[in-house]
Design a protein around this motif. Sequence first.
Motif, PDB file in Angstrom:
ATOM      1  N   ALA B  97      -2.447  -1.366   7.495  1.00 55.36           N
ATOM      2  CA  ALA B  97      -1.448  -2.330   7.961  1.00 55.36           C
ATOM      3  C   ALA B  97      -1.403  -3.570   7.082  1.00 55.36           C
ATOM      4  O   ALA B  97      -0.913  -4.606   7.511  1.00 55.36           O
ATOM      5  CB  ALA B  97      -1.755  -2.709   9.407  1.00 55.36           C
ATOM      6  N   LEU B  98      -1.914  -3.467   5.883  1.00 54.53           N
ATOM      7  CA  LEU B  98      -1.822  -4.614   4.966  1.00 54.53           C
ATOM      8  C   LEU B  98      -1.742  -4.123   3.532  1.00 54.53           C
ATOM      9  O   LEU B  98      -2.222  -3.045   3.219  1.00 54.53           O
ATOM     10  CB  LEU B  98      -3.020  -5.554   5.109  1.00 54.53           C
ATOM     11  CG  LEU B  98      -4.420  -4.999   4.850  1.00 54.53           C
ATOM     12  CD1 LEU B  98      -5.303  -6.089   4.282  1.00 54.53           C
ATOM     13  CD2 LEU B  98      -5.004  -4.450   6.135  1.00 54.53           C
ATOM     14  N   GLN B  99      -1.091  -4.941   2.724  1.00 53.36           N
ATOM     15  CA  GLN B  99      -1.075  -4.658   1.294  1.00 53.36           C
ATOM     16  C   GLN B  99      -1.719  -5.829   0.562  1.00 53.36           C
ATOM     17  O   GLN B  99      -2.895  -5.800   0.276  1.00 53.36           O
ATOM     18  CB  GLN B  99       0.344  -4.344   0.827  1.00 53.36           C
ATOM     19  CG  GLN B  99       0.764  -2.957   1.357  1.00 53.36           C
ATOM     20  CD  GLN B  99       2.184  -2.592   1.038  1.00 53.36           C
ATOM     21  OE1 GLN B  99       2.759  -3.031   0.057  1.00 53.36           O
ATOM     22  NE2 GLN B  99       2.784  -1.769   1.889  1.00 53.36           N
ATOM     23  N   CYS B 100      -0.987  -6.927   0.360  1.00 51.46           N
ATOM     24  CA  CYS B 100      -1.630  -8.057  -0.324  1.00 51.46           C
ATOM     25  C   CYS B 100      -2.600  -8.785   0.589  1.00 51.46           C
ATOM     26  O   CYS B 100      -3.528  -9.439   0.135  1.00 51.46           O
ATOM     27  CB  CYS B 100      -0.594  -9.034  -0.873  1.00 51.46           C
ATOM     28  SG  CYS B 100       0.061 -10.191   0.358  1.00 51.46           S
ATOM     29  N   GLY B 101      -2.380  -8.698   1.901  1.00 49.45           N
ATOM     30  CA  GLY B 101      -3.307  -9.301   2.849  1.00 49.45           C
ATOM     31  C   GLY B 101      -3.052 -10.759   3.189  1.00 49.45           C
ATOM     32  O   GLY B 101      -3.766 -11.335   4.000  1.00 49.45           O
ATOM     33  N   PHE B 102      -2.035 -11.354   2.581  1.00 50.37           N
ATOM     34  CA  PHE B 102      -1.831 -12.795   2.821  1.00 50.37           C
ATOM     35  C   PHE B 102      -1.464 -13.089   4.269  1.00 50.37           C
ATOM     36  O   PHE B 102      -1.941 -14.040   4.869  1.00 50.37           O
ATOM     37  CB  PHE B 102      -0.756 -13.368   1.882  1.00 50.37           C
ATOM     38  CG  PHE B 102      -0.756 -14.866   1.884  1.00 50.37           C
ATOM     39  CD1 PHE B 102      -1.631 -15.580   1.081  1.00 50.37           C
ATOM     40  CD2 PHE B 102       0.085 -15.575   2.742  1.00 50.37           C
ATOM     41  CE1 PHE B 102      -1.671 -16.970   1.125  1.00 50.37           C
ATOM     42  CE2 PHE B 102       0.050 -16.960   2.790  1.00 50.37           C
ATOM     43  CZ  PHE B 102      -0.834 -17.657   1.977  1.00 50.37           C
ATOM     44  N   CYS B 103      -0.616 -12.257   4.844  1.00 46.85           N
ATOM     45  CA  CYS B 103      -0.150 -12.499   6.218  1.00 46.85           C
ATOM     46  C   CYS B 103      -1.165 -12.033   7.247  1.00 46.85           C
ATOM     47  O   CYS B 103      -1.030 -12.319   8.437  1.00 46.85           O
ATOM     48  CB  CYS B 103       1.170 -11.761   6.462  1.00 46.85           C
ATOM     49  SG  CYS B 103       0.958  -9.959   6.548  1.00 46.85           S
ATOM     50  N   THR B 104      -2.166 -11.234   6.795  1.00 46.14           N
ATOM     51  CA  THR B 104      -3.003 -10.467   7.722  1.00 46.14           C
ATOM     52  C   THR B 104      -3.785 -11.316   8.732  1.00 46.14           C
ATOM     53  O   THR B 104      -3.799 -10.972   9.919  1.00 46.14           O
ATOM     54  CB  THR B 104      -3.951  -9.539   6.925  1.00 46.14           C
ATOM     55  OG1 THR B 104      -3.164  -8.858   5.934  1.00 46.14           O
ATOM     56  CG2 THR B 104      -4.604  -8.516   7.837  1.00 46.14           C
ATOM     57  N   LEU B 135       5.636 -13.357   9.459  1.00 45.02           N
ATOM     58  CA  LEU B 135       6.381 -12.685   8.389  1.00 45.02           C
ATOM     59  C   LEU B 135       5.416 -11.950   7.460  1.00 45.02           C
ATOM     60  O   LEU B 135       4.362 -12.480   7.113  1.00 45.02           O
ATOM     61  CB  LEU B 135       7.181 -13.705   7.572  1.00 45.02           C
ATOM     62  CG  LEU B 135       8.204 -14.529   8.356  1.00 45.02           C
ATOM     63  CD1 LEU B 135       8.952 -15.469   7.419  1.00 45.02           C
ATOM     64  CD2 LEU B 135       9.185 -13.622   9.075  1.00 45.02           C
ATOM     65  N   CYS B 136       5.811 -10.741   7.070  1.00 42.23           N
ATOM     66  CA  CYS B 136       5.064  -9.986   6.068  1.00 42.23           C
ATOM     67  C   CYS B 136       6.035  -9.591   4.964  1.00 42.23           C
ATOM     68  O   CYS B 136       7.090  -9.027   5.255  1.00 42.23           O
ATOM     69  CB  CYS B 136       4.446  -8.728   6.669  1.00 42.23           C
ATOM     70  SG  CYS B 136       3.591  -7.736   5.424  1.00 42.23           S
ATOM     71  N   ARG B 137       5.685  -9.888   3.731  1.00 39.88           N
ATOM     72  CA  ARG B 137       6.587  -9.574   2.613  1.00 39.88           C
ATOM     73  C   ARG B 137       6.237  -8.253   1.951  1.00 39.88           C
ATOM     74  O   ARG B 137       6.861  -7.875   0.974  1.00 39.88           O
ATOM     75  CB  ARG B 137       6.557 -10.709   1.573  1.00 39.88           C
ATOM     76  CG  ARG B 137       7.018 -12.061   2.109  1.00 39.88           C
ATOM     77  CD  ARG B 137       8.492 -12.124   2.421  1.00 39.88           C
ATOM     78  NE  ARG B 137       8.808 -11.548   3.723  1.00 39.88           N
ATOM     79  CZ  ARG B 137       9.983 -11.637   4.323  1.00 39.88           C
ATOM     80  NH1 ARG B 137      10.976 -12.258   3.731  1.00 39.88           N
ATOM     81  NH2 ARG B 137      10.201 -11.082   5.482  1.00 39.88           N
ATOM     82  N   CYS B 138       5.203  -7.565   2.435  1.00 38.63           N
ATOM     83  CA  CYS B 138       4.761  -6.344   1.756  1.00 38.63           C
ATOM     84  C   CYS B 138       4.996  -5.075   2.561  1.00 38.63           C
ATOM     85  O   CYS B 138       5.565  -4.120   2.062  1.00 38.63           O
ATOM     86  CB  CYS B 138       3.274  -6.401   1.454  1.00 38.63           C
ATOM     87  SG  CYS B 138       2.734  -7.793   0.466  1.00 38.63           S
ATOM     88  N   THR B 139       4.525  -5.042   3.786  1.00 39.21           N
ATOM     89  CA  THR B 139       4.326  -3.742   4.447  1.00 39.21           C
ATOM     90  C   THR B 139       5.568  -3.144   5.065  1.00 39.21           C
ATOM     91  O   THR B 139       5.586  -1.966   5.394  1.00 39.21           O
ATOM     92  CB  THR B 139       3.316  -3.874   5.601  1.00 39.21           C
ATOM     93  OG1 THR B 139       3.880  -4.777   6.577  1.00 39.21           O
ATOM     94  CG2 THR B 139       1.980  -4.417   5.128  1.00 39.21           C
ATOM     95  N   GLY B 140       6.578  -3.957   5.322  1.00 40.94           N
ATOM     96  CA  GLY B 140       7.710  -3.449   6.091  1.00 40.94           C
ATOM     97  C   GLY B 140       7.376  -3.333   7.572  1.00 40.94           C
ATOM     98  O   GLY B 140       8.137  -2.734   8.331  1.00 40.94           O
TER      99      GLY B 140
HETATM  100  S1  FES Z   1       0.487  -7.737   3.472  1.00 43.36           S
HETATM  101 FE1  FES Z   1       1.367  -9.004   1.953  1.00 43.36          FE
HETATM  102  S2  FES Z   1       2.506 -10.418   3.165  1.00 43.36           S
HETATM  103 FE2  FES Z   1       1.840  -9.016   4.625  1.00 43.36          FE
END
Ligand code: FES
Lengths: 264, 165
Positions: B97-104, B135-140
């Motif tokens: 449930a995460l890609q870059c992890g910033f929003c996590t 908001l998450c800019r990666c995972t959709g």
């Molecule tokens: S995982 Fe990158 S902004 Fe949510």
Amino acid sequence: MYDFAYQKPGSVADAVKALAADPEAKALAGGMTLIPVLKQRLNHPSVVVDLAKTGLSGITAGAGSVTIGAMTTHAAVAASAEVRRIIPALAALAGGIGDEQVRHRGTIGGSLANDDPAADYPAAALALGATITTNKRAIAADDFFQGMFTTALEADEIITSVTFPAPAAANYQKFRNPASRYAIVGVFVARFPAGVRVAVTGAGQGGVFRHAAMEAALSANFSPDAIAAVTTPAGDMNSDIHASAEYRAHLVGVMARRAVAAAS
Amino acid sequence: MPQVSLTVNGTQHTVEVENRTLLVELLREKIGLTGTHVGCDTSQCGACVVHVDGTSVKSCTMLAVQAEGANVTTIEGLAAADGTLHPMQEMFREHHALQCGFCTPGMVMSAIDLVQSHPEGLSEHQIREGLEGNLCRCTGYHNIVKAIAAAWPLMHGKTMPAAAE
Ligand code: FES
Ligand SMILES: Cc1cc2nc3c(=O)[nH]c(=O)nc-3n(C[C@H](O)[C@H](O)[C@H](O)COP(=O)(O)OP(=O)(O)OC[C@H]3O[C@@H](n4cnc5c(N)ncnc54)[C@H](O)[C@@H]3O)c2cc1C
Ligand code: FES
């Protein structure tokens, strides 16, 4: 953010005293509007007077009305069994403000005092004919809203509670900005034995307003068809990057018909 | 200088702040808990969500002085002392449930409040609505929603009832 002095008075009287003592003082409720404004340095209060300990939170059901303390959060209004029973449209409106975290902090008093032209509560207060009670007086919603971000409140006046009469039927429909969740156009329709009141937020150049032509048509015949031919002059509408004045004028009709259909 | 006393992840702190210090600045800069992120200036992204007295709030939109006496939980306070992850963290990992992890961190804190405040169950729609402030800019979002649904039975210790909306 510019720095400021901070006070957390323990009573409304002390909060009023703090505001009266300094024309540059500012009340703080949930902070969901004031803190972003401070962060952008759009406001520079000398003293921030936190209302958190003034005991203004709570919901009381009356005979044919509900009274909501100024510091009651949007989340508490949305979840309140009393509000859901007496004015379900008001609970639904509160549950549609911003997002969960905004609703956990933001308050009804702060929203009404702020009178953002795209805010939701002003539409409910105006359509339901609410009474806004302050430390000084009771103000009818019809006299309270005086154009965008402008109310009847004086600088050292604090909203203490808001009383909403129970309508026979009511509904609020909001066409929301998908990013901010504020209303691009929101229409609150309330039907009382004495007639129908319609308030529009998000759309008007002068902030929230009552739609007299729709009120007349709906008081005669409470159905979506009754307002199918009622137009809203685009010249009075707001125009910005989110929607043109013509589009807003059109949406007022669409949202009003949806609200009537849902309230019938 | 003003002082704030508060409990963060079970530890009592008394910290000197300015009145304009935000709660997120207190957490990151004064206490050194940098797991809570700042992703915007407009109170919209939710990267900064923490729990104050058990409720999720945006720590970028609260003054540190408003948190006097409060009990704050951040992402760092979720795992057990032996490192065992909170079920929500575990499900975020399991469901990617995460890609870059910033929003996590904010997502996880909002998600835990959402699950805790819905003991009657949560539909997919309710989960998506409940995340409006994040908001998450990666995972959709899709895997985040899956992770939250998967965490519900672990947190409530029973299978999730078919949610009535
Ligand atoms: S995982 Fe990158 S902004 Fe949510
Ligand atoms: C991301 C985001 C999304 C939002 N979306 C929506 C939305 O969809 N719809 C909507 O309607 N709003 C929305 N809001 C605004 C939100 O509802 C605010 O909570 C509300 O406008 C202000 O309430 P507050 O308690 O936070 O007040 P504060 O920010 O603390 O104060 C706002 C103003 O009111 C004054 N004030 C506060 N309480 C009183 C009182 N009791 N008496 C006199 N003056 C007082 C303050 O001095 C200040 O000038 C959103 C906000 C954010 C950050
Ligand atoms: S940092 Fe974006 S909402 Fe707090």
